[in-house]
Design a protein around this motif. Structure first.
Motif, mmCIF file in Angstrom:
data_model
loop_
_atom_site.group_PDB
_atom_site.id
_atom_site.type_symbol
_atom_site.label_atom_id
_atom_site.label_comp_id
_atom_site.label_asym_id
_atom_site.label_seq_id
_atom_site.Cartn_x
_atom_site.Cartn_y
_atom_site.Cartn_z
ATOM 1 N N UNK A 65 41.623 42.499 24.589
ATOM 2 C CA UNK A 65 42.309 41.669 23.596
ATOM 3 C C UNK A 65 43.577 42.323 23.045
ATOM 4 N N UNK A 66 43.778 43.601 23.361
ATOM 5 C CA UNK A 66 44.853 44.368 22.736
ATOM 6 C C UNK A 66 46.236 43.768 22.968
ATOM 7 N N UNK A 67 46.417 43.129 24.115
ATOM 8 C CA UNK A 67 47.744 42.576 24.434
ATOM 9 C C UNK A 67 47.820 41.076 24.206
ATOM 10 N N UNK A 68 46.809 40.540 23.504
ATOM 11 C CA UNK A 68 46.789 39.118 23.140
ATOM 12 C C UNK A 68 46.948 38.196 24.360
ATOM 13 N N UNK A 69 46.043 38.298 25.320
ATOM 14 C CA UNK A 69 46.133 37.472 26.529
ATOM 15 C C UNK A 69 45.783 36.020 26.239
ATOM 16 N N UNK A 70 46.122 35.169 27.191
ATOM 17 C CA UNK A 70 45.775 33.755 27.086
ATOM 18 C C UNK A 70 44.497 33.443 27.859
ATOM 19 N N UNK A 71 44.202 34.278 28.862
ATOM 20 C CA UNK A 71 43.030 34.073 29.710
ATOM 21 C C UNK A 71 42.234 35.367 29.761
ATOM 22 N N UNK A 72 40.903 35.248 29.623
ATOM 23 C CA UNK A 72 40.017 36.402 29.670
ATOM 24 C C UNK A 72 39.034 36.207 30.824
ATOM 25 N N UNK A 73 39.012 37.165 31.749
ATOM 26 C CA UNK A 73 38.086 37.135 32.873
ATOM 27 C C UNK A 73 36.960 38.120 32.592
ATOM 28 N N UNK A 74 35.720 37.641 32.593
ATOM 29 C CA UNK A 74 34.575 38.474 32.218
ATOM 30 C C UNK A 74 33.631 38.633 33.401
ATOM 31 N N UNK B 107 52.684 46.332 42.525
ATOM 32 C CA UNK B 107 52.186 46.516 41.163
ATOM 33 C C UNK B 107 53.142 45.920 40.137
ATOM 34 N N UNK B 108 54.443 46.094 40.352
ATOM 35 C CA UNK B 108 55.415 45.585 39.379
ATOM 36 C C UNK B 108 55.388 44.059 39.284
ATOM 37 N N UNK B 109 54.918 43.393 40.361
ATOM 38 C CA UNK B 109 54.818 41.934 40.321
ATOM 39 C C UNK B 109 53.805 41.487 39.268
ATOM 40 N N UNK B 110 52.756 42.297 39.085
ATOM 41 C CA UNK B 110 51.675 41.932 38.154
ATOM 42 C C UNK B 110 51.876 42.510 36.755
ATOM 43 N N UNK B 111 52.919 43.287 36.568
ATOM 44 C CA UNK B 111 53.078 44.030 35.308
ATOM 45 C C UNK B 111 53.098 43.120 34.087
ATOM 46 N N UNK B 112 53.754 41.978 34.189
ATOM 47 C CA UNK B 112 53.834 41.061 33.044
ATOM 48 C C UNK B 112 52.689 40.050 33.013
ATOM 49 N N UNK B 113 51.783 40.137 33.995
ATOM 50 C CA UNK B 113 50.637 39.233 34.046
ATOM 51 C C UNK B 113 49.394 39.907 33.500
ATOM 52 N N UNK B 114 49.103 41.101 34.014
ATOM 53 C CA UNK B 114 47.897 41.818 33.593
ATOM 54 C C UNK B 114 47.990 42.203 32.130
ATOM 55 N N UNK B 115 46.941 41.911 31.412
ATOM 56 C CA UNK B 115 46.882 42.279 29.998
ATOM 57 C C UNK B 115 47.609 41.299 29.108
ATOM 58 N N UNK B 116 48.890 41.106 29.354
ATOM 59 C CA UNK B 116 49.696 40.265 28.476
ATOM 60 C C UNK B 116 49.399 38.779 28.639
ATOM 61 N N UNK B 117 49.094 38.348 29.866
ATOM 62 C CA UNK B 117 48.779 36.945 30.136
ATOM 63 C C UNK B 117 47.297 36.762 30.479
ATOM 64 N N UNK B 118 46.807 37.597 31.368
ATOM 65 C CA UNK B 118 45.424 37.516 31.835
ATOM 66 C C UNK B 118 44.796 38.900 31.726
ATOM 67 N N UNK B 119 43.669 39.004 31.045
ATOM 68 C CA UNK B 119 42.974 40.278 30.897
ATOM 69 C C UNK B 119 41.584 40.160 31.513
ATOM 70 N N UNK B 120 41.020 41.314 31.878
ATOM 71 C CA UNK B 120 39.722 41.303 32.543
ATOM 72 C C UNK B 120 38.782 42.317 31.921
ATOM 73 N N UNK B 121 37.546 41.898 31.699
ATOM 74 C CA UNK B 121 36.479 42.792 31.254
ATOM 75 C C UNK B 121 35.641 43.115 32.482
#
Length: 351
Positions: free
Chosen positions: A171-180, A83-97
């Motif tokens: 959008x709360x963490x201002x991601x660069x990529x949005x997965x819908x 989980x810690x590997x993805x901590x700086x990726x999820x939300x902050x870089x890539x978010x998912x709806x």
């Protein structure tokens, strides 16, 4: 010059179910270009959601990435296990709806608290500043009276409002990529239109790269820059929206396009694709689509086809593209619409 932001290379994902191995993704390769709207299309059960979840490490405990790479900023996300590997990726870089906002929202907390939680994880803001950010996000996603609405619980919100809240959280963490993941499922037509318009507006405003998955060609026609057609865990055709609507080459893509009710006049018989997706537990010999393909060649049942290049933007995985293959005619309904003259008119038929 296009810039790839995510590069998926030969990704294979298996699920272990009751000691059986299910092959859900079979060597998927796909590029996601920075700033684009990419739409992945296919039947339910073809692996679309699994593909997106693989990017963020959200696969179920019984799933395993067997081989392949998911490259993002020179990092191989497929090699991450903790989980810690993805901590700086999820939300902050890539978010998912996620697909169903009612199940992805916690019924015990207000929508304001849930948006604020997403902000607090990745941003060091005071409580007052977080509240201001919540109000701002609710306003941006088109929720009326956000000061009051932030105190609503999910069950007090309509389906369209819940979908807007899920977008606000993403959008709360201002991601660069949005997965819908099918963001308009279970919404009525007018609300679908509003949600898609909102996503397109936010994509332009924040310069997002957006990946949608859907089985609705109305969504494809409205938002897509590029389209990837997925079948039984494989990407079998990929091209620009113009390529797919104007010059589709794979028989499965023809079937999907031909079966859209929007193409038919009252009283015409609707074309449909017979059969079902192959059992993911079975070993596939040859072309994965061969058993349902009315244009299948003998070679389709013995050898998997390679990708054939139609143009710089268009690739197809079908033996029909081989120069030695016999020429086949398009389905009648597609021939009629291709003769309309240009792809814009064809796309508007679905929109």
């Amino acid at each position: 010059m296009v810039e790839s932001i995510i590069s998926i290379e030969s990704l294979t994902v298996d699920f272990i179910v009751r000691k059986s191995v299910l092959h859900v993704l079979r060597g998927v390769s796909l590029e996601v270009v920075k700033g684009e709207n990419l739409v992945i299309v296919g039947e339910s059960g073809c692996g679309k959601s699994v593909l997106l979840k693989s990017i963020l490490g959200l696969l179920e405990p019984n799933a395993k990435i067997v081989s392949g790479r998911i490259l993002y900023r020179a990092k191989n996300l497929a090699a991450y296990h903790l989980e810690r590997d993805f901590r700086n990726i999820r939300g902050q870089e890539i978010a998912m709806i996620l697909q169903d906002p009612m199940t992805s929202l916690n019924p015990l907390f207000t929508i304001g608290d849930q948006i604020e939680e997403a902000i607090s994880i990745h941003q060091s803001l005071s409580r007052a500043k977080r509240k201001e950010e919540v109000i701002k996000l609710l306003t941006e996603v088109g929720i009326r009276d956000p000061e009051r609405a932030r105190n609503y619980y999910p069950h007090e919100c309509s389906g369209g409002m819940r979908q807007r809240v899920v977008i606000a959280i993403a959008l709360a963490c201002k991601p660069k990529i949005l997965l819908c993941d099918e963001p308009t499922t279970a919404l009525d037509v007018t609300i679908q239109e509003q949600v898609l318009n909102l996503l397109m507006e936010l994509q332009r405003k924040y310069q997002l790269t957006v990946v949608y998955i859907t089985h609705d060609f109305g969504v494809v026609a409205k938002v897509a820059d590029r389209v990837a057609i997925m079948y039984a865990g494989e990407i079998i055709e990929v091209g620009t929206s113009e390529d797919i609507f104007r010059d589709a080459r794979h028989p499965y893509t023809w079937s999907l396009l031909s079966s859209q009710p929007a193409l038919y006049q009252p009283g015409q018989e609707l074309v449909y694709l017979s059969g079902t997706l192959p059992n993911p537990g079975e070993k596939i010999i040859g072309d994965v689509f061969a058993p349902r393909n009315p244009y299948a060649l003998v070679r389709d049942f013995t050898c998997a086809p390679p990708y054939y290049k139609v143009s710089d933007t268009h690739q197809v995985k079908s033996w029909l593209m081989d120069k030695r293959a016999p020429k086949v005619e398009l389905p009648r309904i597609l021939k009629e619409y291709y003769h309309m003259g240009n792809s814009k008119e064809i796309r508007n038929t679905y929109d």
